[in-house]
Scaffold this active site. Structure first.
Site, PDB file in Angstrom:
ATOM      1  N   TYR A 178      14.886  17.704 -13.643  1.00 45.10           N
ATOM      2  CA  TYR A 178      13.969  16.523 -13.882  1.00 45.10           C
ATOM      3  C   TYR A 178      14.770  15.567 -14.414  1.00 45.10           C
ATOM      4  CZ  TYR A 178       8.921  15.814 -12.677  1.00 45.10           C
ATOM      5  OH  TYR A 178       7.777  15.397 -12.323  1.00 45.10           O
ATOM      6  N   GLU A 194      13.799  11.768 -15.447  1.00 42.88           N
ATOM      7  CA  GLU A 194      13.184  10.626 -15.299  1.00 42.88           C
ATOM      8  C   GLU A 194      14.150   9.696 -16.020  1.00 42.88           C
ATOM      9  OE1 GLU A 194       9.352  10.935 -17.107  1.00 42.88           O
ATOM     10  OE2 GLU A 194       8.545  11.406 -14.947  1.00 42.88           O
ATOM     11  N   ASP A 250      15.795  -6.329   4.401  1.00 44.42           N
ATOM     12  CA  ASP A 250      15.323  -5.235   4.683  1.00 44.42           C
ATOM     13  C   ASP A 250      16.053  -4.430   5.744  1.00 44.42           C
ATOM     14  OD1 ASP A 250      14.378  -2.629   5.322  1.00 44.42           O
ATOM     15  OD2 ASP A 250      12.243  -3.056   5.332  1.00 44.42           O
ATOM     16  N   THR A 282      16.673   2.424   4.205  1.00 45.75           N
ATOM     17  CA  THR A 282      16.691   3.815   4.141  1.00 45.75           C
ATOM     18  C   THR A 282      18.218   4.349   4.045  1.00 45.75           C
ATOM     19  OG1 THR A 282      16.809   3.773   6.536  1.00 45.75           O
ATOM     20  CG2 THR A 282      14.563   3.676   5.440  1.00 45.75           C
ATOM     21  N   LYS A 325      18.529   6.326   8.778  1.00 44.98           N
ATOM     22  CA  LYS A 325      18.605   5.801  10.140  1.00 44.98           C
ATOM     23  C   LYS A 325      20.119   5.777  10.480  1.00 44.98           C
ATOM     24  CE  LYS A 325      13.988   4.053   9.171  1.00 44.98           C
ATOM     25  NZ  LYS A 325      13.149   2.829   9.210  1.00 44.98           N
ATOM     26  N   ARG A 332      16.686  11.754   4.070  1.00 46.04           N
ATOM     27  CA  ARG A 332      15.630  10.737   4.105  1.00 46.04           C
ATOM     28  C   ARG A 332      15.423  10.307   2.645  1.00 46.04           C
ATOM     29  NH1 ARG A 332      12.258  10.164   7.907  1.00 46.04           N
ATOM     30  NH2 ARG A 332      13.598  11.444   9.268  1.00 46.04           N
TER      31      ARG A 332
HETATM   32  C1  LIG Z   1      12.133   2.826   8.593  1.00 48.38           C
HETATM   33  C2  LIG Z   1      11.853   1.467   7.644  1.00 48.38           C
HETATM   34  C3  LIG Z   1      11.173   1.208   6.720  1.00 48.38           C
HETATM   35  C4  LIG Z   1      10.523   2.533   5.937  1.00 48.38           C
HETATM   36  O1  LIG Z   1      11.235   3.627   5.693  1.00 48.38           O
HETATM   37  P1  LIG Z   1      10.520   4.981   5.403  1.00 48.38           P
HETATM   38  O2  LIG Z   1      11.372   5.711   4.730  1.00 48.38           O
HETATM   39  O3  LIG Z   1       9.918   5.528   6.646  1.00 48.38           O
HETATM   40  O4  LIG Z   1       9.546   4.681   4.144  1.00 48.38           O
HETATM   41  C5  LIG Z   1      11.048   0.137   6.098  1.00 48.38           C
HETATM   42  N1  LIG Z   1      11.613  -1.135   6.394  1.00 48.38           N
HETATM   43  C6  LIG Z   1      12.141  -0.988   7.640  1.00 48.38           C
HETATM   44  C7  LIG Z   1      12.541  -2.339   8.483  1.00 48.38           C
HETATM   45  C8  LIG Z   1      12.124   0.324   8.631  1.00 48.38           C
HETATM   46  O5  LIG Z   1      12.690   0.290   9.874  1.00 48.38           O
END
Ligand SMILES: *Cc1c(COP(=O)(O)O)cnc(C)c1O
Length: 384
Positions: free
Chosen positions: A46, A48, A192, A218, A221, A227
């Site tokens: 933990y 936090e 994003d 993220t 990807k 993840r």
């Molecule tokens: C995949 C994605 C997310 C969210 O990611 P998660 O880990 O699935 O919550 C947010 N924004 C964009 C543009 C994405 O492609």
């Protein structure tokens, strides 16, 4: 006592991942050492709070790991932005930003879901769509972003936050143009880069750093890590942002995932990773061009990143849902995807989305993808 049921299922999933052709644009295969870190005893701790300011004892080692993750992220993206590596996912990274600068009812302008945006950019079913007043911009008749149009909408809406970044958009996003629009209307700007983070890290896509207030991503990807999510922001937002993530929206950080993020950033800093991303992009062009050659309708007409969308309904007369099922039966994994102004519901949809990040990790080159396009064409036409 060994849990045979779950480990047998993991074995089955492992076989599926090894044997099927994975074309889901948001997926990848992580390295052994990323998995080793993620599956480690770090999960027991933990922590936090933040390095040096924890609410639990025994965090000396954890602190070192988290600081290394932050520093490597900065080095990778050549930025001096403040970095928070604690978001459990991309969605939570976005939520962390919203919670930092917005109050319920504030106006947000993002890309419409059926034109490539993400659920967390204000879809009605997402918490973001419930808490904030959402306006959307869409792609034009050529499937491109028309920055003059977006500027007009921004002037009209006067949002407090503009979001740029997408989940299903195959063209480069001009973060500089977005920043001029945001400045003009006095909005915060969030990039994003969940999908394109790997490409940004290696210079295969324009970087948003220096242009925007916040960057979310993220790590699983194109970045090919565990993840999870990361937020970076200008120093002036650092304190509020950290407070927004913890205690704002999360409790204890997943330190095993943070350890794995650090390992992934280490790998991404290598020359091999640049070679990999170059190949991802080259493969995607070759793959997309072969579909064009075969007469398929590509959304936005081309690809400039690691993914593209095909209008399968128009191209071969099958819905996205059917195409996903047909290809799935032939061990090719894709996802159905809405296309701009789709006439079918999102659960059926007219499109599929294809990405090259995962199979490039598996060693595919341009000629493999050209053969694969021919095979997909043949399967769809024989089974419709
Ligand atoms: C995949 C994605 C997310 C969210 O990611 P998660 O880990 O699935 O919550 C947010 N924004 C964009 C543009 C994405 O492609």
């Amino acid at each position: 006592m060994r849990d045979k049921i779950i480990f047998d299922l993991i074995e089955q999933e492992s076989n599926r991942q090894d044997n099927d052709i994975q074309l889901i644009a948001s997926e990848n295969y992580v390295s052994e050492q990323v998995m080793e870190a993620q599956g480690s005893i770090l999960t027991n701790k933990y922590a936090e709070g933040y390095p040096g300011k924890r609410y639990y004892g025994g965090c000396e080692v954890i602190d070192e790991i988290e600081v290394i993750a932050q520093e490597r992220f900065k080095k990778l993206f050549k930025t001096d932005y403040h970095v928070n590596v604690q978001p459990h996912s991309g969605s939570q990274a976005n939520q962390g930003v919203f919670n930092c600068i917005l109050n319920p009812g504030d106006k947000v302008l993002g890309m419409s879901l059926d034109h490539g945006g993400h659920l967390t950019h204000g879809h009605a079913l997402s918490l973001t769509g419930k808490l904030y007043e959402i306006s959307s911009y869409v792609t034009d008749e050529n499937g491109e972003l028309n920055y003059d149009e977006i500027r007009k909408i921004a002037i009209d809406v006067k949002p407090k936050l503009i979001i740029c970044g997408a989940s299903a958009f195959s063209l480069e996003i001009d973060f500089e143009k977005f920043s001029l629009i945001a400045k003009e209307v006095g909005a915060y700007l969030l990039a994003d880069i969940a999908h394109i983070a790997g490409l940004v890290a290696t210079g295969n896509h324009m970087s948003p750093f220096a242009h925007v207030d916040f960057v979310t991503t993220t790590t699983h990807k194109t970045l090919r890590g565990p993840r999870g999510g990361v937020i970076a922001c200008k120093e002036e937002h650092a304190k509020l942002l950290d407070r927004s993530v913890f205690p704002g929206i999360q409790g204890g950080p997943l330190e095993h995932v943070i350890g794995a993020k650090a390992v992934a950033f280490y790998e991404a800093l290598s020359d091999d990773f640049k070679v990999y991303q170059d190949q991802v992009v080259a493969n995607c062009k070759a793959f997309c061009n072969q579909f064009i050659e075969l007469g398929y309708t590509i959304i936005s007409g081309r690809t400039e990143n690691h993914l593209f969308l095909i209008d399968v309904l128009q191209s071969v007369g099958v819905t996205g849902k059917d195409a996903e099922n047909i290809l799935g039966k032939h061990n090719i994994t894709v996802n159905k995807n809405s296309i701009p102004n789709d006439t079918l519901s999102p659960v059926i949809s007219s499109g599929i989305r294809l990405g090259t990040a995962a199979m490039t990790t598996k060693g595919y080159n341009e000629s493999d993808f050209i053969l694969l396009a021919n095979k997909i064409d043949q399967i769809l036409k024989e089974n419709k």
